[in-house]
Design an enzyme around this catalytic site. Structure first.
Site, PDB file in Angstrom:
ATOM      1  CB  CYS A 138       5.677   0.003  10.630  1.00 45.18           C
ATOM      2  SG  CYS A 138       5.958  -1.065   9.195  1.00 45.18           S
ATOM      3  CB  CYS A 193      -1.988   0.010   7.590  1.00 43.97           C
ATOM      4  SG  CYS A 193      -3.575  -0.008   8.431  1.00 43.97           S
ATOM      5  N   GLY A 196       8.580   5.406  -1.150  1.00 45.91           N
ATOM      6  CA  GLY A 196       7.680   6.365  -1.781  1.00 45.91           C
ATOM      7  C   GLY A 196       7.150   7.422  -0.830  1.00 45.91           C
ATOM      8  CB  SER A 239       3.411  -0.311  -0.356  1.00 48.61           C
ATOM      9  OG  SER A 239       2.868   0.645  -1.254  1.00 48.61           O
ATOM     10  N   GLY A 240       2.796  -1.916  -3.263  1.00 45.69           N
ATOM     11  CA  GLY A 240       1.640  -2.236  -4.088  1.00 45.69           C
ATOM     12  C   GLY A 240       0.845  -0.996  -4.414  1.00 45.69           C
ATOM     13  N   GLY A 241       1.247   0.137  -3.835  1.00 51.77           N
ATOM     14  CA  GLY A 241       0.563   1.400  -4.062  1.00 51.77           C
ATOM     15  C   GLY A 241       1.225   2.232  -5.148  1.00 51.77           C
ATOM     16  CG  ASP A 265       2.290   7.784  -3.106  1.00 51.92           C
ATOM     17  OD1 ASP A 265       1.930   8.393  -4.125  1.00 51.92           O
ATOM     18  OD2 ASP A 265       1.772   7.953  -1.986  1.00 51.92           O
ATOM     19  CB  SER A 266       6.159   2.316  -3.378  1.00 52.08           C
ATOM     20  OG  SER A 266       5.109   1.429  -3.709  1.00 52.08           O
ATOM     21  CG  MET A 289       9.685  -5.081   3.517  1.00 53.48           C
ATOM     22  SD  MET A 289      10.056  -3.524   4.385  1.00 53.48           S
ATOM     23  CE  MET A 289       9.947  -2.359   3.041  1.00 53.48           C
TER      24      MET A 289
END
Length: 431
Positions: free
Chosen positions: A103, A218, A128, A14-16, A18-19, A38
């Site tokens: 989602c 989000c 994540g 996601s760019g975060g 956690d992932s 995505m």
């Protein structure tokens, strides 16, 4: 490590943080990891800042740092059709939707799953999320992948050795709430690398490997939510109305801009008032002068057809038509509230809470738990009367009777008194 060789995992990025850490841990285990970003929202569709490009860049940097392939895939059309259109429809109906749950159901654990298996040739997918399943990683790779059409009903005998969705070790960060609508097919092929870790430990790993990036917000991001919704929905002006004395307290631009439990900023008033109910037919938004007003508390609700994750429906619920479990309708509610489910013929359930809960909201999802297992969820369509409404009804029952009733009651009392005083009372025709 030898067992991991040749195992291919597509990890959603996601760019975060956690992932990114999830991808790192998979890499450490020896899997062939591919990072996939995505794109679910087109920033050109509306005005205002959008972080999607920055998130994509962050995801790409993670892949460079971990030396893994990077793919970007667009689900803008699918997101609009499956998630955003539903969100707008729900708001128009006066409900408050949860786009994150939809989602996950339609995009991450459906579109992305099929892309990973069919286009990338992956053996499993990973995200994540702070969650676990009843499968060990090695068991995930042994599961057969079959692309099945979505059905309204699932054959109870079709799936053997069903996979359970379990809460993450970090109960405060546990994200099974957002995963409560995903399918068995997806769960059987999913690894959650962060399931046994705490958020603080994940942050520590990220810091050690210089994986500090954006939070992966989000699609709505930092926008003014009211202005954002009004770009898609026509204003529907109406009144703020006091639930106590029906006095008009002000005006608003549309009932869909408000959700039960939120603060209503009323012009000219310093004290806080809160939204307790809405009437779509009149446009009235009812407010009360306290965050814990009894009009905010309810103990009964009804869902639509429940999506059960492992067992459809649970055998106990089928057998007894009722079942005790725990319930959440917000992500970070304390471990859930005790409740009793009553099964309806259409697969929906009535949920009776052991004690009233604040701000139960139509459109949100009721998510059910037994111990650390997430059983599934259903959208809240109806809510029972509030504690305030029930109190008002009780007070009305205790108010003086009307004149006709009073006269009749008085007559009975006089008759009774005469009978008790005179042995001839009955002979006088008094009965």
């Amino acid at each position: 490590m030898l067992a991991a060789q040749g195992r291919s995992v597509a990890c959603a990025l996601s760019g975060g943080v956690d992932s990114a850490v999830a991808a790192l841990l998979l890499r450490r285990r020896g899997y062939q990891v591919t990072g996939v970003f995505m794109k679910n929202w087109d920033p050109l569709d509306e005005q205002g800042a959008c972080s999607i490009d920055r998130d994509c860049e962050d995801a790409y940097r993670v892949c460079q740092k971990l030396d893994i392939p990077f793919h970007q895939v667009s689900y803008v059309k699918e997101y609009w059709n499956e998630v955003f259109s539903d969100l707008l429809k729900e708001y128009e109906l006066g409900r408050t939707p949860n786009p994150d749950i939809l989602c996950n159901k339609h995009i991450k654990f459906n579109c992305f799953l099929h892309y990973a298996m069919d286009n990338l040739g992956a053996d499993a997918i990973a995200t994540g999320h702070y969650a676990r399943t009843s499968l060990e990683d090695e068991e995930v790779f042994q599961q057969k992948y079959t692309k099945r059409p979505q059905k309204l009903f699932r054959n109870r005998f079709e799936v053997r050795n069903t996979v359970k969705l379990l809460q993450g070790a970090d109960l405060f960060k546990d994200q099974t709430f957002f995963l409560s609508q995903i399918s068995q097919d997806a769960l059987r092929k999913t690894i959650f690398p962060l399931g046994d870790l705490t958020k603080s430990f994940v942050k520590k790993i990220a810091a050690e490997h210089d994986l500090h990036h954006s939070m992966g917000v989000c699609f709505i991001g930092e926008r003014n939510f009211e202005n954002f919704l009004l770009e898609y929905l026509e204003p529907q002006p109406g009144n703020f109305v006091s639930i106590e004395d029906k006095k008009v307290m002000g005006r608003h631009k549309g009932w869909f801009l408000f959700t039960i439990g939120q603060r209503a900023r009323l012009a000219g008033l310093k004290e806080a008032w809160f939204v307790v109910d809405k009437d779509v037919s009149t446009g009235d938004v009812f407010v009360a002068p306290s965050r814990d007003h009894p009009a905010l508390y309810r103990d009964l609700l009804r869902t639509n057809r429940v999506h059960w994750i492992a067992e459809e429906p649970p055998a106990e619920l089928v057998r007894e038509k009722m079942m005790e479990c725990h319930f959440r309708f917000r992500h970070q509610m304390a471990l859930g509230m005790p409740c009793v489910l009553t099964l309806n013929q259409d697969g929906s359930v009535w949920v009776t809470l052991v004690k009233p809960s604040r701000a139960i909201t139509p459109g949100q999802f009721a998510v059910f738990y037994k111990g650390d297992e997430c059983l599934g969820s259903g959208k809240i369509l109806r809510i029972g009367p509030s504690v305030y409404t029930l109190q008002q009804g009780k007070n009305q029952e205790e108010t003086p009777m009307d004149k006709a009733e009073l006269s009749l009651e008085a007559g009975r009392c006089v008759q009774s008194l005469l009978c008790s005083l005179s042995p001839e009372g009955n002979e006088m025709g008094l009965e």
